[in-house]
Motif scaffolding. Structure first.
Motif: not given
Ligand code: ZN
Lengths: 344, 243
Positions: A49-50, A53, A56, A90, A93-94, B72-73, B76, B223-224, B226, B228-230
């Motif tokens: 997930x990091x 992000x 993007x 994920x 996908x970006x 999120x997926x 984005x 800009x998204x 979110x 929540x944190x990862x």
């Protein structure tokens, strides 16, 4: 190498690097990388997930900087290539979304390509056209594969791969055991220079099993066990010797199987790619064994070995040259894209 | 009035939705409900609404994407597509909260909530005074923590009707890009002609106009959101392999 060869923009986001490359045929025009590695370091591994992000955030500036570096405008781009897999779902996908939008916005063809085949294709930017066939050894934190490559734009055959950890993953895990930072590869390489590769006889998984597969999980555990025994007995851990002996075990198996593959398929050209190809001992031992076997060795420079956009652009240029059918805007990102699928 | 053609899309919910709005009405719209294929469906949907309306990307004056919150997926995909299209076309990209687009399509006269699926047994939600006015949120909470009494728009209410109460559940379930585009076009229409012209003037490969629009504060950046944190844990010392 004519000026009228197509200019291809390549996008790579399969792991933690946001890579944007631009090539004209096999001429490298730009190779810009934004890495989120610093954000992952404290977690001891890439956090999907990091990474997603960060892709993007980084994509637009990385593309702008690649175009500026190449002295090009967006309208100069003739085709867009993107890593469609394998990799982190994920994250892929970006890049795929970006590449589709660039292709759609510019009205140029899109090529969704295989990340592993791109690791092979990139060498042509440095060493010219690939001999057909070639054997490729791809080693990184995410993959350890031996490939037979009759034609990188059309036909790639898997000969073997790791049955457990990737080679680069083993480097990371052993680095942690030795108290060295993530990512482990460069730190082990450096520490090993002060030690002896024959100090400790660590096991070589699948050494004589006749396959072209690898296994690094047993080795990693053996190193941890050896270090723990040392600590338990109150003796200091000889970090340099352990690093060198571990590294020797890994590169011994990698080069042995790579040359076995060359012999078995009577191929005289070996290519090594992926982040672990930057390892100095791997390069040295591979050269030694290739010389002894009469095999020509090709290793791209480190900036082209680690994940990057130029490798994707390079394979895209091959696909354009081969007259491959462009991908549709419907292609998925496929985290487990098989190597036999060079482009989707 | 300055010519307006807004290309809008949203991928923050199971709906993959794209639309074109000419400042007065939605001229083309495409919506597919498929929570797992945002990446496959969005670019073809954009291509389709452009083709149906006989427009090209060069005719578009603003690109607007839903900024979530949403899983999120998928989220984005929309934002990456918006910024990438904008960069190639020399058009500014903006972001609008996805819940605002759902609210805009609500047929409510009084205050209400909008809620969408946040997975993990939670919802993304916000509170509105009317379809154009967000009073609180967006936030992420468990459905039974939503403030009581008010009607709940969106799938985040419908899927937890047993907790929230069936009588409070209202449509629409998913955002539509048509509503998103109409909302954005309406906000852009509040700009003076000079301001609008300034936003529309984007040199190729530049995104300055987003900054300009933020100054003018009628639409946000792409800009998204979110919330929540990862999920990630800093590891301790390595686990021992010997007992
Ligand atoms: Zn790789």
């Amino acid at each position: 190498m004519g000026r009228d060869e197509p200019i291809v923009l390549g996008i790579e986001t399969s792991c933690d690097e946001t890579g944007v490359g631009i090539v004209r045929g096999h001429t490298l025009l730009a190779n810009t990388i934004a890495s989120s590695m610093d954000e992952h370091a404290r977690f001891g591994g890439v956090v999907p997930e990091v990474a997603s992000r960060a892709h993007l955030e980084a994509m637009t500036p990385t593309v702008e900087s690649a175009l500026a570096g190449a002295g090009l405008r967006f309208s100069d781009i003739d085709a867009v290539a993107v890593t469609a897999g394998p990799g982190l779902a994920g994250a892929l996908l970006v890049g795929v979304a970006a590449a589709k939008a660039y292709a759609l916005g510019l009205g140029v063809p899109l090529y969704g390509v295989n990340h592993l085949a791109a690791h092979v294709a990139v060498d042509q930017l440095e060493h010219g056209p690939l001999p057909k066939p070639a054997i490729a050894l791809l080693v990184s934190g995410g993959h350890s594969s031996l490939l037979l490559v009759p034609d990188v734009a059309q036909d790639v055959i898997s000969l073997g791969s790791t049955v457990d950890d990737a080679a680069g993953e083993a480097f990371d895990k052993v680095a942690r055991v030795l108290g060295l930072p993530f990512p482990g590869g460069p730190h082990i390489d450096r520490a090993a220079r002060e030690g002896s590769g024959s100090a400790v006889a660590f096991p070589r998984g699948k050494y004589d099993d006749g396959t072209l597969d690898f296994s690094f999980s047993g080795l990693k555990t053996a190193v941890a066990r050896w270090v723990e025994a040392r600590e338990a007995s109150g003796e200091p851990v000889p970090v340099a010797d352990v690093a060198a002996s571990f590294q020797e075990a890994v590169v011994d198996v990698l080069t042995r199987k790579a040359l076995q593959a060359c012999a078995r398929y009577d191929v005289k050209d070996l290519l090594i790619g992926g982040g672990v190809a930057a390892n100095s001992r791997l390069r040295a031992l591979a050269q030694e064994r290739c010389d002894a076997a009469g095999v020509r060795l090709r290793v791209p420079r480190p900036g082209l070995c680690t994940d990057n956009g130029a490798m994707v652009a390079a394979l895209g240029a091959d696909l354009v040259a081969a007259g491959a059918t462009p991908s549709t805007l419907r292609i998925p990102a496929d985290s487990s894209l098989p190597i036999t699928v060079v482009h989707v | 009035m300055t010519f307006v053609l807004v290309l809008a899309f949203d991928t923050a919910t199971p709906a993959v939705t794209a639309a074109l709005h000419d400042g007065e009405r939605v001229v083309a719209e495409s919506t597919t409900i498929d929570a797992r294929r945002h990446g496959e469906l969005l670019a073809p949907a954009v291509e389709q609404v452009l083709r149906e309306s006989g427009a090209t990307l060069r005719d578009v004056t603003a690109i607007v994407a839903g900024t979530g919150p949403g899983p999120y997926t998928g989220l984005r995909v929309g934002l990456m597509t918006a910024t990438a299209l904008a960069l190639t076309a020399g058009v500014p990209a903006f972001g609008v909260c996805t819940l605002d687009a759902l609210a805009y399509a609500a047929e409510e006269s009084g205050p209400f909530l909008v809620a969408t699926d946040a997975r993990r047994k939670e919802v993304f939600w916000a509170r509105y005074g009317d379809p154009r006015t967000r009073l609180d949120g967006p936030r992420v909470d468990r459905p039974h923590d939503l403030p009581g009494e008010l009607p709940v728009i969106g799938a985040g209410g419908a899927m937890y009707a047993d907790v929230i109460g069936a009588d409070r559940i209202r449509g629409p379930l998913h955002p539509s890009a048509g509503a998103l585009a109409a909302l954005a076009a309406g906000r852009l229409a509040t700009l003076s002609e000079e301001e609008a012209a300034e936003i529309a003037r984007v040199p190729e490969g530049r995104v300055d106009s987003v900054e300009k629009a933020r100054e003018l504060s009628v639409l946000g950046p792409p800009r998204p959101i979110y919330l929540r944190r990862p999920d990630a844990q800093v590891p301790g010392t390595p686990k021992r392999v010997t007992a």
